[in-house]
Design a protein around this motif. Structure first.
Motif, PDB file in Angstrom:
ATOM      1  N   PRO A 221     -27.583   6.123  -9.188  1.00 42.22           N
ATOM      2  CA  PRO A 221     -27.605   7.568  -9.557  1.00 42.22           C
ATOM      3  C   PRO A 221     -28.596   7.881 -10.720  1.00 42.22           C
ATOM      4  N   GLU A 222     -29.290   9.025 -10.136  1.00 44.45           N
ATOM      5  CA  GLU A 222     -30.428   9.397 -11.044  1.00 44.45           C
ATOM      6  C   GLU A 222     -29.866   9.930 -12.489  1.00 44.45           C
ATOM      7  N   SER A 223     -28.588  10.377 -12.291  1.00 42.05           N
ATOM      8  CA  SER A 223     -27.880  10.852 -13.632  1.00 42.05           C
ATOM      9  C   SER A 223     -27.696   9.655 -14.643  1.00 42.05           C
ATOM     10  N   MET A 224     -27.581   8.455 -14.012  1.00 39.52           N
ATOM     11  CA  MET A 224     -27.178   7.434 -14.721  1.00 39.52           C
ATOM     12  C   MET A 224     -28.443   6.725 -15.305  1.00 39.52           C
TER      13      MET A 224
ATOM     14  N   GLY B 209     -31.333   8.162 -15.535  1.00 42.06           N
ATOM     15  CA  GLY B 209     -32.527   9.054 -15.967  1.00 42.06           C
ATOM     16  C   GLY B 209     -33.048   8.766 -17.488  1.00 42.06           C
TER      17      GLY B 209
ATOM     18  N   ASP C 131     -26.929  25.118 -13.687  1.00 43.99           N
ATOM     19  CA  ASP C 131     -27.928  24.160 -13.397  1.00 43.99           C
ATOM     20  C   ASP C 131     -28.859  24.516 -12.177  1.00 43.99           C
TER      21      ASP C 131
ATOM     22  N   ALA D 129     -21.929   9.400 -11.383  1.00 42.44           N
ATOM     23  CA  ALA D 129     -22.481  10.367 -11.440  1.00 42.44           C
ATOM     24  C   ALA D 129     -22.038  11.446 -12.432  1.00 42.44           C
TER      25      ALA D 129
ATOM     26  N   ASN E 261     -32.773  25.141 -11.976  1.00 46.26           N
ATOM     27  CA  ASN E 261     -33.739  24.391 -11.268  1.00 46.26           C
ATOM     28  C   ASN E 261     -34.325  24.989  -9.983  1.00 46.26           C
TER      29      ASN E 261
ATOM     30  N   ALA F 193     -21.247  10.630 -16.117  1.00 47.08           N
ATOM     31  CA  ALA F 193     -22.542  10.541 -16.751  1.00 47.08           C
ATOM     32  C   ALA F 193     -23.011  11.852 -17.361  1.00 47.08           C
ATOM     33  N   VAL F 194     -22.981  13.028 -16.562  1.00 49.38           N
ATOM     34  CA  VAL F 194     -23.279  14.305 -16.779  1.00 49.38           C
ATOM     35  C   VAL F 194     -22.146  15.293 -16.904  1.00 49.38           C
ATOM     36  N   ALA F 195     -21.653  15.625 -15.756  1.00 48.21           N
ATOM     37  CA  ALA F 195     -20.685  16.781 -15.634  1.00 48.21           C
ATOM     38  C   ALA F 195     -19.655  16.639 -16.461  1.00 48.21           C
TER      39      ALA F 195
ATOM     40  N   GLU G 277     -26.203  14.149  -5.277  1.00 48.20           N
ATOM     41  CA  GLU G 277     -26.329  12.995  -6.435  1.00 48.20           C
ATOM     42  C   GLU G 277     -27.356  12.114  -5.704  1.00 48.20           C
TER      43      GLU G 277
END
Length: 316
Positions: free
Chosen positions: A256-259, A261, A311, A112, A315, A115-117, A177
């Protein structure tokens, strides 16, 4: 028993002794250790006896076919591994600085985070430290904490997997996550509306391997839902394998949603409407307990925390 003190230890111990301990700890064989260190076996044996005389105890057992560490020797082997890793990192940093670089940063991350952070933080710190050498290791939380303890990482972005880890590492939360249950856009379940729990086990799944923390949480989610863990599975920690296999067959995956999305947004993957649910768990910055970050590692951590704060504000 030898009269061991800190001053005598520092005055006598050399890196060749640490290398010997580490090599024997890995090979558990005097002959192999001598080969790897390019020394004679008598020289290795003499060096080990001198070290054990200084310490006042046997570091390794002398068995017919092996030399495993003794109970006290395990501590010596662990120290040697950590000290050599620390020295290796120091040399890499010095070489980088000597050649005009800005040092070296080695960061670990769970999937996770990578992929993003981590990518966005890397771009930002490169703007301040353009010649900073950065290495990113992608692994499970448990493996990353082992590397952190052995000083093979400056910091890790991961999650605790058991309570005892909280006594060894400091943790600064970044984000939860969340997970999604997904299939490819051609999967028969895409057009059937809500998917009943009993139908989930009728399809092949891609899961994290047995024994990994995520797999344990997934098995608990299946148990809470009152359905057995799927038997028809492909087990892997490779995100590339997850995504490729999902695209080529009627598989189900919990990722994971981050992967997933971006693949959901593009239409390649579809989330299933199902009651099966995996509660999100926070991941964050893990560092060795009581050890303060400095230099590029400190700035990198501050960037991660600031991005996470922005972030959250975005949100809410």
């Amino acid at each position: 028993m030898s009269d061991l003190s800190f001053s005598s230890f520092c005055g006598w111990l050399k890196f060749r002794h640490l290398t010997l301990i580490d090599t024997l700890g890995r090979t558990r064989n005097m002959h192999l250790a001598a080969e790897q260190m390019n020394l004679s076996q008598p020289a290795i044996s003499k060096m080990l006896k001198e070290l054990e005389s200084l310490l006042g105890f046997a570091v390794f057992e002398r068995l017919p076919r092996s030399m495993p560490p003794t109970a006290l020797g395990e501590h010596v082997v662990r120290y040697a591994k950590i000290a050599l890793s620390d020295a290796s990192l120091f040399v890499e940093q010095i070489i980088s600085l000597r050649e005009g670089g800005h040092g070296y940063l080695k960061v670990g991350g769970i999937f996770a985070a990578t992929a993003v952070a981590l990518p966005s933080a890397i771009v930002q710190i490169k703007q301040h430290w353009p010649l900073l050498s950065i290495e990113v290791v992608e692994q499970t939380s448990d493996h990353l904490m082992e590397m952190l303890e052995e000083k093979k990482l400056d910091l890790a972005v991961a999650r605790f997997t058991n309570e005892t880890q909280q006594h060894r590492y400091d943790f600064q939360a970044l984000a939860p996550e969340p997970f999604k249950i997904v299939v490819n856009s051609r999967h028969p379940l895409c057009d059937t509306g809500p998917t009943p729990l009993e139908q989930l086990g009728q399809w092949p799944w891609i899961l994290y391997p047995v024994g990994t923390p995520i797999r344990g949480r997934m098995e608990l989610a299946f148990a809470k839902a009152g359905i057995p863990t799927p038997k028809n599975t492909i087990d892997t920690i490779s995100m590339q394998t997850f995504l490729q296999v999902l695209q080529t067959g009627p598989m189900i995956a919990m990722l994971p949603e981050s992967m997933v999305g971006p693949h959901i947004d593009s239409g390649l993957l579809r989330p299933l409407d199902t009651p099966l649910y995996l509660a999100p768990q926070d991941y964050g910055i893990l560092t060795r307990k009581g050890e303060q970050l400095s230099g590029a590692a400190l700035e990198f951590a501050e960037i991660l925390l600031e991005n996470a704060k922005l972030d959250r504000e975005k949100n809410t």
